[in-house]
Design an enzyme around this catalytic site. Structure first.
Site, short mmCIF file in Angstrom:
data_model
loop_
_atom_site.label_atom_id
_atom_site.label_comp_id
_atom_site.label_asym_id
_atom_site.label_seq_id
_atom_site.Cartn_x
_atom_site.Cartn_y
_atom_site.Cartn_z
N ARG A 38 54.18 7.45 54.72
CA ARG A 38 55.24 8.35 54.30
C ARG A 38 56.40 7.56 53.70
NH1 ARG A 38 58.08 10.18 60.03
NH2 ARG A 38 59.54 11.22 58.66
N ARG A 39 57.38 8.28 53.15
CA ARG A 39 58.64 7.73 52.66
C ARG A 39 58.45 6.73 51.53
NH1 ARG A 39 59.50 6.65 58.47
NH2 ARG A 39 60.56 8.44 59.37
N HIS A 79 53.81 17.74 59.48
CA HIS A 79 54.02 18.37 60.79
C HIS A 79 55.42 18.94 60.93
CE1 HIS A 79 54.25 19.03 65.06
NE2 HIS A 79 55.25 18.19 65.15
N PHE A 80 56.45 18.12 60.65
CA PHE A 80 57.78 18.66 60.93
C PHE A 80 58.27 19.61 59.85
CE2 PHE A 80 59.16 14.47 59.17
CZ PHE A 80 60.01 14.91 58.17
N HIS A 81 57.70 19.50 58.64
CA HIS A 81 58.05 20.53 57.65
C HIS A 81 57.45 21.88 58.06
CE1 HIS A 81 59.59 17.35 55.01
NE2 HIS A 81 60.19 18.31 54.37
N TYR A 103 64.61 20.71 69.20
CA TYR A 103 64.72 21.91 70.02
C TYR A 103 66.05 22.60 69.82
CZ TYR A 103 60.34 20.39 71.67
OH TYR A 103 59.02 20.04 71.68
N HIS A 160 64.29 13.60 69.27
CA HIS A 160 63.38 14.69 69.54
C HIS A 160 64.06 15.96 70.02
CE1 HIS A 160 59.53 16.27 68.95
NE2 HIS A 160 59.72 17.02 69.99
#
Lengths: 541, 187
Positions: free
Chosen positions: A429-430, A366-368, A219, A215
């Site tokens: 996913r994946r 979300h992370f894209h 950042y 995680h």
């Protein structure tokens, strides 16, 4: 004054060349798994491609951008040539060689384990060795940033460290420490098995180690973007930074609370108990704080710039912003994506809501949106802003830049919104492909096809980005003056020691990591018989 | 001199506004975290409390995950325990049979690599990590079929790993349970 131009350019070009390659893979993946692809194909190619796409986008691109931008900040903000330039080149070549060493087994299909590794599946050892080389190369950068800051402080006792450098060093420390989790996993758990020295591995413990990195790495990816918000954006639109102290507090908060939250990736895992999951959930909430503070400061800085240009009214000032300026546009689009992505992140933070979307396409969306969207669009802005100072030539294809930024934004929205939606429907996913003829899956077919179009738009935008940079190398020479960062409205003459140094915050970062990770790791290490046989991938070819 | 004072006042106003926003931010985060904690305790949707282990090398030889023990079992208190394992690239049982309106506890593990299990249109979502037992209490409302894909990359056959869950009426389930020790919808 930038003196290590070749060094910085080398970092950016390697980053963006790898990015272009990974972008092509990403667009291909979007297509083959969609209902638009009627052809049969070997699913192994898909996982190979995902491994390469993830490794490049997750490890190579952001690390090189942070390093190159970090060297530029060190020289421009501290106003002195980089100390240890030869070491910096060593770090660069380590990263470059590591990327090649890792990508060879991946492209041969010997390490299709995805960039998150997934032991007890174990691939070719060179994949992991390559990743370690990338990390070690970046650790040289971490050390150099620290050394350059220390030397400046010695020469300028009591003076406030320039904000850009303060944030840059905070980011480098965060990375130095967060990378330790994955490094422990690779060096002590995976590599001995990959090299055949051991046959078993504790998969649960490995997941805990990886979450330590997984995680806070986000950042680390984010910090160059936030540095651009605070120190490039206000200057680029002709304004001033609203608050210097709040900016420092935000970066300090990232340093301290970004680390002890990784277990939220393991909410549904059996090897961590409920208590620590709750602790990590609370800290995940806290990490929203620096982002909320940042959004306020950046919007206030924009308002200052607008009012200086004659903007008026409660909201009317928004119209008076210099929208033709690519940095203005990039920042605004980035903040919109950060808003949507951040809201999604607050949903993921709660165990109860996470249960309905964990490991679905929602997470990929979300992370894209956050990384590929809000963060990477500012990498473009950083490159556009720095390029004339690196090449000594004008970068003035502003129309092309605006088109590129708009396409990236539209492409990212068209890709990720349907992605979130099918995630809520429960699409895992994946997966290389889906049986869209199954009535349980067919309602997702349209949304997946939408995402393919988004992927295509992103590919076009990526190509435009590279074209703009290449044109920048062919433009006529110009004198752009020294590279400068935004100045605060109220420039601090003196600053509390706590906001000008890292000792206390590093102690807190390490301390909180020990508190939040010490027990789960110790528990798994003493628990007997949790090591399971390794399953080798790509063997026997 | 007046500019100096204006500057000072401006700085104080700026700091005050900023402080208000910071407090509001803390309140927002506090409310969100509090909400999650409240719902977790109130509706008892908390993650598994304790870590349990199961050796994948001996799953098939002894213990609760031997093949004859997989499937749905009615406990003395009337609740149902579902035992299932994931392996490359299928679940056993491939189709899980459960009753409506009954407390159901899933006890699952993996026989090889990391898998996951999610049941579409529910919030049942759990990782299967080899070496560990995942425990998940839940409840199904209405009779229907759900697909149950593996949600974690488990190798090159991952996309083929789809199971099923069949929810049937409580009374019909009880009738079947009287005749068989362990229930699945495969047999």
């Amino acid at each position: 004054m930038l003196t290590s131009k070749r060094l910085i350019l080398a970092h950016f070009w390697l980053a963006f060349a790898a990015f272009g390659l990974a972008l092509v893979l990403g667009a291909w993946q979007m297509f083959v798994r969609s209902p638009l692809n009627a052809w049969h194909f070997n699913p192994e190619f898909y996982y190979r491609s995902v491994t390469a796409h993830g490794s490049i986008m997750g490890y190579v691109l952001p690390t090189l951008v942070a390093m190159g931008f970090g060297y530029a900040i060190s020289e421009a903000a501290l106003e002195k040539p980089l100390l240890g330039r030869r070491w910096a080149w060593t770090g660069f070549w380590l990263v470059a060689a590591g990327a090649v060493v890792a990508m060879i087994p991946v492209s041969l299909g010997w390490a299709s384990v995805l960039y998150t590794f997934y032991p007890p599946m174990v691939g070719n050892p060179f994949y992991y060795i390559g990743v370690v080389m990338v990390v070690v190369g970046s650790w040289i950068w971490v050390a150099l940033m620290s050394i350059n800051l220390a030397a400046w402080k010695r020469d300028n006792p009591g003076k406030p460290v320039p904000l850009a450098m303060f944030a840059n060093v905070a980011g480098s420390y965060l990375w130095g420490w967060t990378a330790v989790g994955a490094a422990l996993e690779i060096i002590f758990q995976i590599l001995p098995v990959a090299l055949g020295l051991r046959g078993t591995i504790d998969a649960g413990l490995a997941r805990v180690f990886f979450s330590w990195t997984l995680h806070a790495i986000v950042y680390f990816w984010l910090i160059p973007t936030y540095i651009a918000y605070y120190t490039i954006f206000p200057r680029a639109i002709g304004g001033r930074l609203y608050s210097d102290a709040m900016a420092r507090i935000s970066f300090i908060l990232f340093l301290v609370v970004a680390m002890p939250i990784g277990v939220h990736h393991l909410f549904t895992d059996p090897q961590v108990g409920a208590g620590f999951k709750f602790m990590h959930s609370v800290f995940t909430g806290l990490v929203a704080l620096p982002t909320l503070l940042t959004v306020f400061t950046i919007c206030a800085s924009a308002e200052i710039a607008s009012r200086l240009r004659g903007g008026s009214g409660a909201f009317g000032w928004v119209k008076a912003l210099p929208w033709a300026n690519p940095i203005m546009l990039a920042t605004a689009l980035s903040l919109v994506m950060l808003g949507f992505g951040g809201a999604g992140g607050l949903i993921n933070m709660s165990y109860q809501l996470d249960a309905s979307i964990h490991n679905t396409q929602w997470i990929t969306g979300h992370f894209h949106l956050i990384f590929g969207g809000a963060i990477v669009i500012m990498y473009f802005a950083i490159a556009y802003d720095l390029w004339p100072h690196l090449t000594g030539r004008a970068l003035d294809s502003f129309g092309l830049m605006r088109t590129q930024l708009w396409l990236w934004f539209i492409g990212m929205i068209v890709t990720t919104f349907p992605w979130h939606y099918v995630g809520v429907l429960g699409m895992p996913r994946r997966m290389a492909f889906y049986d869209y003829a199954n009535p349980a899956i067919s309602p997702q077919a349209f949304s997946v096809s939408m995402s393919v179009i988004g992927g295509l738009i992103l590919l076009i935008s990526g190509a435009l980005f590279l074209a703009v940079l290449i044109r920048g190398h062919r433009a006529p020479g110009t004198d752009v003056g020294p590279y400068q960062f935004a100045v605060a409205v109220h420039v601090p003459a003196r600053i509390p020691v706590a906001l000008n140094s890292f000792g206390l915050w590093l102690a807190l970062m390490v301390g909180l990591t020990v508190v939040n990770y010490g027990y789960p790791i110790a528990q798994l290490m003493v628990l007997p018989e949790t090591s399971v046989p390794a399953v080798y991938v790509g063997a026997g070819r | 001199m007046t500019t100096g004072t204006d500057h000072g006042i401006g700085e104080a106003v700026a700091a005050r506004i900023e402080q208000r926003w910071a407090i509001l931010s803390i309140v927002i985060v506090g409310v969100l975290v509090g909400m999650a904690a409240f719902i977790g305790i109130h509706q008892a949707t908390m993650p598994q409390g304790h870590v349990e282990t199961a050796d994948p090398r001996t799953l098939h030889l002894s213990g609760e995950f031997i093949e004859s023990n997989l499937g749905s079992e009615v406990e003395p208190d009337g609740s149902v325990t579902v035992r299932a394992i994931g392996q490359q690239y299928s679940f056993t049982p491939q189709c899980v049979l459960v009753p409506t309106e009954t407390p159901v506890t899933f006890r699952t593990t993996s026989a090889d690599v990391v898998h996951g299990l999610l049941i579409e249109a529910t919030n049942i979502n759990v990782m299967l990590v080899p070496g560990y037992v995942s425990v998940l209490p839940t409840r199904f409302k209405a009779p229907r079929e759900h697909v149950m894909p593996c949600q974690e990359f488990c190798g090159i056959g991952h996309q083929g790993m789809w199971g099923k869950v069949k929810v049937i009426d409580k009374a019909a389930f009880a009738k079947l349970a009287a005749a068989r020790r362990r229930l699945t919808c495969v047999d």
